[in-house]
Write an enzyme that holds these catalytic residues in place. Structure first.
Site, short mmCIF file in Angstrom:
data_model
loop_
_atom_site.label_atom_id
_atom_site.label_comp_id
_atom_site.label_asym_id
_atom_site.label_seq_id
_atom_site.Cartn_x
_atom_site.Cartn_y
_atom_site.Cartn_z
N ASP A 76 -14.95 -67.02 -52.95
CA ASP A 76 -14.67 -65.90 -53.68
C ASP A 76 -13.64 -66.22 -54.36
O ASP A 76 -12.62 -65.78 -54.42
CB ASP A 76 -14.64 -63.97 -53.23
N SER A 95 -21.19 -62.60 -59.64
CA SER A 95 -20.20 -61.41 -58.92
C SER A 95 -20.45 -60.53 -60.93
O SER A 95 -20.48 -61.38 -61.69
CB SER A 95 -18.75 -62.09 -58.82
N ASP A 134 -17.04 -56.08 -57.76
CA ASP A 134 -15.60 -55.95 -57.30
C ASP A 134 -15.00 -55.16 -57.84
O ASP A 134 -15.07 -54.35 -59.38
CB ASP A 134 -15.17 -57.48 -58.44
N MET A 136 -11.55 -52.68 -58.23
CA MET A 136 -10.20 -53.32 -58.37
C MET A 136 -9.64 -52.07 -59.54
O MET A 136 -10.21 -50.78 -59.67
CB MET A 136 -9.79 -54.45 -59.27
N HIS A 170 -17.35 -55.40 -52.74
CA HIS A 170 -15.62 -56.15 -52.09
C HIS A 170 -14.74 -55.03 -52.72
O HIS A 170 -14.88 -55.28 -54.23
CB HIS A 170 -15.09 -57.48 -53.15
N HIS A 210 -22.68 -59.22 -56.21
CA HIS A 210 -21.56 -58.82 -55.62
C HIS A 210 -20.99 -58.15 -56.57
O HIS A 210 -20.42 -58.13 -58.01
CB HIS A 210 -20.28 -60.11 -55.57
N MET A 248 -10.70 -65.47 -50.00
CA MET A 248 -10.43 -65.61 -51.34
C MET A 248 -9.85 -66.86 -51.91
O MET A 248 -8.45 -67.63 -51.20
CB MET A 248 -9.25 -64.02 -51.86
N MET A 259 -10.87 -54.65 -53.25
CA MET A 259 -9.80 -54.78 -53.30
C MET A 259 -8.92 -53.62 -54.20
O MET A 259 -8.48 -53.38 -55.38
CB MET A 259 -9.92 -55.70 -54.94
C1 DX5 Z 1 -11.75 -62.33 -58.47
C2 DX5 Z 1 -12.93 -61.40 -58.00
C3 DX5 Z 1 -14.32 -62.63 -57.75
C4 DX5 Z 1 -14.34 -62.68 -59.26
C5 DX5 Z 1 -15.01 -64.50 -59.24
O1 DX5 Z 1 -10.65 -61.39 -57.53
O2 DX5 Z 1 -13.17 -61.20 -56.85
O3 DX5 Z 1 -15.29 -61.59 -57.29
O4 DX5 Z 1 -15.68 -62.40 -59.70
O5 DX5 Z 1 -14.95 -65.33 -60.09
P1 DX5 Z 1 -15.08 -66.49 -60.91
O6 DX5 Z 1 -16.57 -66.83 -60.07
O7 DX5 Z 1 -15.21 -66.59 -62.23
O8 DX5 Z 1 -13.53 -67.16 -60.04
ZN ZN Z 2 -14.86 -60.62 -55.41
#
Ligand code: DX5
Ligand code: ZN
Length: 225
Positions: free
Chosen positions: A175, A10, A37, A39, A68, A35, A139, A70
């Site tokens: 994740d 990620s 993320d 947000m 991903h 990956h 998650m 969010m």
């Molecule tokens: C959290 C993200 C994850 C995050 C995981 O909201 O969706 O992808 O980057 O990070 P680690 O592996 O540090 O928990």
């Molecule tokens: Zn993620």
């Protein structure tokens, strides 16, 4: 037949000042998927990156981009993220009332579709979309930030989803808080796509960090065989 183990670094935990370089580095270091993320400061309490950034990163790796989302609403952004070069697009079951429609939309854009569920959402949330998903993302932390601790109760959920999937060709992705200690637990429970942020980017030895997670996961798989 069990799906192969996929390690998806990620880039949330990477150095945002040099994202392109970081994507090239984790690709070269053996990451299977990248990956991403996304947000929005609304669905989750953090803001990260948009489709333009995905598009800018696209030339830096030929590996699949696992995006991903969010964000809520998600539908208005599915096409921009598809056009930006996403290979997989995952939406949250909690992001809106029309999950089935969002998944159909992703498919109509020619992309692999995933549904994600947060730690408090039961596995039943995905029971009626099994014919529309390529992967289910469980998650294992509350979404929003990297570097949080793995929530062990999610192992039970992974097992329940594994059972629910039966012989369908659906991957289970995990994740949050995945490292060499937790990777064997999630693999034993039935996951095969392992997202890892801080465990990959914790030191500059990305290849070693990815290899260690893969090794721990494969060992669990071998023990279960
Ligand atoms: C959290 C993200 C994850 C995050 C995981 O909201 O969706 O992808 O980057 O990070 P680690 O592996 O540090 O928990
Ligand atoms: Zn993620």
């Amino acid at each position: 037949m069990a799906h192969e183990i996929i390690i998806a670094p990620s880039i949330l935990s990477s150095d945002f000042a040099k994202l392109g370089e970081e994507v090239r580095a984790v690709d070269k270091a053996g990451g299977d998927w990248i990956h991403v993320d996304v947000m929005d400061g609304h669905f989750v309490p953090n803001i990260t990156i948009g489709p333009e950034v995905v598009q800018a990163l696209r030339p830096h790796s030929k590996k699949p981009f696992d995006v991903h989302l969010m964000i809520a609403p998600c539908d208005p952004y599915l096409e921009p993220f598809a056009k930006a070069g996403s290979d997989m697009i995952t939406v949250h079951a909690e992001a809106g009332p029309h999950l089935d429609r969002s998944l159909q939309y992703i498919k109509s854009l020619g992309k692999k579709a995933g549904v994600a569920i947060t730690p408090s959402t039961p596995e039943t949330a995905v029971a009626y979309v099994l014919d529309k998903v390529d992967h289910i993302l469980v998650m294992t932390v509350n979404p929003g930030f990297g570097g949080q601790s793995f929530i062990p109760a999610q192992l039970h959920k992974i097992r329940a989803i594994r059972k629910m999937i039966g012989s369908r060709p659906i991957h289970i992705e995990v994740d949050g808080g995945i490292n060499t200690e937790t990777a064997p637990l999630v693999v034993e429970a039935g996951a095969n796509i392992l997202v890892a942020g801080s465990a990959v980017f914790k030191s500059s030895a990305y290849a070693d960090n990815i290899a260690a997670i893969r090794k721990a996961a494969m060992r669990a798989r071998a023990a279960a065989a």
